[in-house]
Design a protein around this motif. Structure first.
Motif, PDB file in Angstrom:
ATOM      1  N   ASP A  31       0.847  -1.182   0.000  1.00 51.79           N
ATOM      2  CA  ASP A  31       0.000   0.000   0.000  1.00 51.79           C
ATOM      3  C   ASP A  31       0.890   1.243   0.000  1.00 51.79           C
ATOM      4  OD1 ASP A  31      -1.452   2.104   2.076  1.00 51.79           O
ATOM      5  OD2 ASP A  31      -2.824   1.158   0.638  1.00 51.79           O
ATOM      6  N   LEU A  32       0.624   2.182  -0.904  1.00 51.85           N
ATOM      7  CA  LEU A  32       1.448   3.389  -1.012  1.00 51.85           C
ATOM      8  C   LEU A  32       1.449   4.190   0.289  1.00 51.85           C
ATOM      9  CD1 LEU A  32       3.266   5.150  -2.718  1.00 51.85           C
ATOM     10  CD2 LEU A  32       1.231   6.283  -3.625  1.00 51.85           C
ATOM     11  N   ASP A  33       0.324   4.273   0.969  1.00 49.32           N
ATOM     12  CA  ASP A  33       0.283   5.006   2.236  1.00 49.32           C
ATOM     13  C   ASP A  33       1.178   4.353   3.288  1.00 49.32           C
ATOM     14  OD1 ASP A  33      -1.472   6.940   1.273  1.00 49.32           O
ATOM     15  OD2 ASP A  33      -3.249   5.800   1.879  1.00 49.32           O
ATOM     16  N   LYS A  34       1.234   3.005   3.306  1.00 45.19           N
ATOM     17  CA  LYS A  34       2.114   2.311   4.259  1.00 45.19           C
ATOM     18  C   LYS A  34       3.578   2.511   3.889  1.00 45.19           C
ATOM     19  CE  LYS A  34      -1.044  -1.219   5.915  1.00 45.19           C
ATOM     20  NZ  LYS A  34      -1.297  -2.659   6.032  1.00 45.19           N
ATOM     21  N   ILE A  35       3.892   2.493   2.590  1.00 41.48           N
ATOM     22  CA  ILE A  35       5.269   2.777   2.152  1.00 41.48           C
ATOM     23  C   ILE A  35       5.670   4.156   2.644  1.00 41.48           C
ATOM     24  CG2 ILE A  35       6.703   3.286   0.129  1.00 41.48           C
ATOM     25  CD1 ILE A  35       5.160   1.076  -1.360  1.00 41.48           C
ATOM     26  N   ASP A  36       4.804   5.138   2.417  1.00 41.83           N
ATOM     27  CA  ASP A  36       5.112   6.521   2.800  1.00 41.83           C
ATOM     28  C   ASP A  36       5.184   6.721   4.309  1.00 41.83           C
ATOM     29  OD1 ASP A  36       5.322   7.342   0.174  1.00 41.83           O
ATOM     30  OD2 ASP A  36       3.251   8.077   0.059  1.00 41.83           O
ATOM     31  N   ALA A  37       4.529   5.867   5.084  1.00 39.72           N
ATOM     32  CA  ALA A  37       4.494   6.033   6.542  1.00 39.72           C
ATOM     33  C   ALA A  37       5.511   5.175   7.283  1.00 39.72           C
ATOM     34  CB  ALA A  37       3.091   5.713   7.059  1.00 39.72           C
ATOM     35  N   THR A  38       5.981   4.073   6.677  1.00 33.17           N
ATOM     36  CA  THR A  38       6.794   3.133   7.453  1.00 33.17           C
ATOM     37  C   THR A  38       8.198   2.876   6.911  1.00 33.17           C
ATOM     38  OG1 THR A  38       5.906   1.219   6.257  1.00 33.17           O
ATOM     39  CG2 THR A  38       4.762   1.876   8.278  1.00 33.17           C
ATOM     40  N   LEU A  39       8.469   3.181   5.642  1.00 31.21           N
ATOM     41  CA  LEU A  39       9.770   2.835   5.054  1.00 31.21           C
ATOM     42  C   LEU A  39      10.650   4.071   4.915  1.00 31.21           C
ATOM     43  CD1 LEU A  39       8.658   0.355   2.254  1.00 31.21           C
ATOM     44  CD2 LEU A  39       9.107  -0.078   4.684  1.00 31.21           C
ATOM     45  N   PHE A  40      11.827   4.023   5.531  1.00 35.67           N
ATOM     46  CA  PHE A  40      12.793   5.121   5.485  1.00 35.67           C
ATOM     47  C   PHE A  40      14.044   4.621   4.769  1.00 35.67           C
ATOM     48  CE2 PHE A  40      16.377   7.504   7.227  1.00 35.67           C
ATOM     49  CZ  PHE A  40      15.951   8.806   7.003  1.00 35.67           C
ATOM     50  N   ASN A  41      14.497   5.362   3.770  1.00 42.14           N
ATOM     51  CA  ASN A  41      15.664   4.952   2.995  1.00 42.14           C
ATOM     52  C   ASN A  41      16.680   6.083   2.945  1.00 42.14           C
ATOM     53  OD1 ASN A  41      17.301   3.360   1.402  1.00 42.14           O
ATOM     54  ND2 ASN A  41      16.032   3.473  -0.429  1.00 42.14           N
ATOM     55  N   VAL A  42      17.931   5.802   3.302  1.00 45.32           N
ATOM     56  CA  VAL A  42      19.032   6.747   3.174  1.00 45.32           C
ATOM     57  C   VAL A  42      19.628   6.535   1.786  1.00 45.32           C
ATOM     58  CG1 VAL A  42      21.257   7.488   4.088  1.00 45.32           C
ATOM     59  CG2 VAL A  42      19.484   6.667   5.652  1.00 45.32           C
ATOM     60  N   ILE A  43      19.647   7.595   0.971  1.00 41.58           N
ATOM     61  CA  ILE A  43      20.053   7.477  -0.425  1.00 41.58           C
ATOM     62  C   ILE A  43      21.267   8.367  -0.694  1.00 41.58           C
ATOM     63  CG2 ILE A  43      19.314   7.769  -2.819  1.00 41.58           C
ATOM     64  CD1 ILE A  43      16.433   7.384  -1.854  1.00 41.58           C
ATOM     65  N   PRO A  44      22.448   7.772  -0.825  1.00 43.52           N
ATOM     66  CA  PRO A  44      23.634   8.561  -1.178  1.00 43.52           C
ATOM     67  C   PRO A  44      23.582   9.030  -2.638  1.00 43.52           C
ATOM     68  CG  PRO A  44      24.242   6.475  -0.143  1.00 43.52           C
ATOM     69  CD  PRO A  44      22.790   6.397  -0.490  1.00 43.52           C
ATOM     70  N   ASP A  45      24.124  10.218  -2.896  1.00 40.59           N
ATOM     71  CA  ASP A  45      24.251  10.704  -4.269  1.00 40.59           C
ATOM     72  C   ASP A  45      24.985   9.663  -5.111  1.00 40.59           C
ATOM     73  OD1 ASP A  45      23.107  13.110  -3.581  1.00 40.59           O
ATOM     74  OD2 ASP A  45      25.014  14.168  -3.384  1.00 40.59           O
ATOM     75  N   ARG A  46      24.580   9.505  -6.328  1.00 42.34           N
ATOM     76  CA  ARG A  46      25.228   8.642  -7.321  1.00 42.34           C
ATOM     77  C   ARG A  46      25.163   7.155  -6.990  1.00 42.34           C
ATOM     78  NH1 ARG A  46      29.683  11.551  -6.219  1.00 42.34           N
ATOM     79  NH2 ARG A  46      31.039   9.772  -6.529  1.00 42.34           N
ATOM     80  N   ASP A  47      24.394   6.743  -5.995  1.00 44.62           N
ATOM     81  CA  ASP A  47      24.210   5.313  -5.725  1.00 44.62           C
ATOM     82  C   ASP A  47      23.152   4.808  -6.695  1.00 44.62           C
ATOM     83  OD1 ASP A  47      23.913   2.754  -4.775  1.00 44.62           O
ATOM     84  OD2 ASP A  47      23.428   3.339  -2.729  1.00 44.62           O
ATOM     85  N   LEU A  48      23.487   3.796  -7.458  1.00 47.92           N
ATOM     86  CA  LEU A  48      22.595   3.300  -8.502  1.00 47.92           C
ATOM     87  C   LEU A  48      21.422   2.474  -7.962  1.00 47.92           C
ATOM     88  CD1 LEU A  48      25.304   2.234 -11.097  1.00 47.92           C
ATOM     89  CD2 LEU A  48      24.015   4.380 -11.003  1.00 47.92           C
ATOM     90  N   VAL A  49      21.625   1.723  -6.898  1.00 48.52           N
ATOM     91  CA  VAL A  49      20.600   0.795  -6.414  1.00 48.52           C
ATOM     92  C   VAL A  49      19.304   1.505  -6.012  1.00 48.52           C
ATOM     93  CG1 VAL A  49      20.053  -0.940  -4.658  1.00 48.52           C
ATOM     94  CG2 VAL A  49      22.275  -0.968  -5.805  1.00 48.52           C
ATOM     95  N   PRO A  50      19.337   2.593  -5.237  1.00 47.97           N
ATOM     96  CA  PRO A  50      18.071   3.250  -4.886  1.00 47.97           C
ATOM     97  C   PRO A  50      17.391   3.940  -6.067  1.00 47.97           C
ATOM     98  CG  PRO A  50      19.804   3.928  -3.387  1.00 47.97           C
ATOM     99  CD  PRO A  50      20.444   3.156  -4.493  1.00 47.97           C
ATOM    100  N   ARG A  51      18.074   4.018  -7.189  1.00 47.17           N
ATOM    101  CA  ARG A  51      17.498   4.657  -8.374  1.00 47.17           C
ATOM    102  C   ARG A  51      16.658   3.666  -9.196  1.00 47.17           C
ATOM    103  NH1 ARG A  51      19.256   8.425  -5.809  1.00 47.17           N
ATOM    104  NH2 ARG A  51      21.144   9.563  -6.115  1.00 47.17           N
ATOM    105  N   VAL A  52      16.603   2.404  -8.756  1.00 48.56           N
ATOM    106  CA  VAL A  52      15.882   1.379  -9.493  1.00 48.56           C
ATOM    107  C   VAL A  52      14.385   1.681  -9.529  1.00 48.56           C
ATOM    108  CG1 VAL A  52      15.234  -1.073  -9.438  1.00 48.56           C
ATOM    109  CG2 VAL A  52      17.605  -0.396  -9.067  1.00 48.56           C
TER     110      VAL A  52
END
Length: 142
Positions: free
Chosen positions: A41-62
């Protein structure tokens, strides 16, 4: 890789179970959320998942990130495509920018990644006493 598969499942299960989850350089799942069983559920993603995304890291750009993200700098060489995906480098960046609350950062921060040395490590020990004298620009870690 197997580690990414486990992380991806862990983070997605957090959204499915409505349990907060934190990822460092984790793949995102806004566009792919409907491929899960059960779908995320998009609302659960927005409320429960936190991701640290470094510049130029390819994996979080998937995939597209949810609302809870923190973008941070990456000091890896421009031609080092996977250097920004190193979780230790991410920890060093967080400690460098946010502080380590009078605790010394890991030796790898200065030795391997070129961050400034800690002023004091406790007692009378210098940074070089604890971490050695080799630094990333010495060619020890390439």
């Amino acid at each position: 890789s197997k580690a990414h598969t486990v992380l991806f499942r862990f983070v997605s299960q957090g959204a499915q179970a409505n349990i907060p989850a934190i990822a460092i350089s984790g793949p995102n799942n806004v566009f792919s959320r409907l491929t899960y069983d059960p779908p995320l559920d998009l609302d659960k993603i927005d409320a429960t998942l936190f991701n640290v995304i470094p510049d130029r890291d390819l994996v979080p750009r998937v995939d597209e990130p949810g609302l809870l993200t923190q973008h941070i700098a990456c000091r890896a060489e421009k031609n080092d495509f996977f250097g920004c995906h190193a979780s230790t480098r991410t920890l060093c960046e967080i400690l460098y920018k946010c502080g380590s609350f009078n605790r010394p950062p890991p030796c790898e921060c200065a030795v391997k990644y070129g961050y400034p040395e800690a002023d004091r490590l406790g007692g009378n020990q210098t940074y070089s006493d604890v971490c050695g004298t080799k630094r990333s620009n010495d060619g020890w870690y390439a």
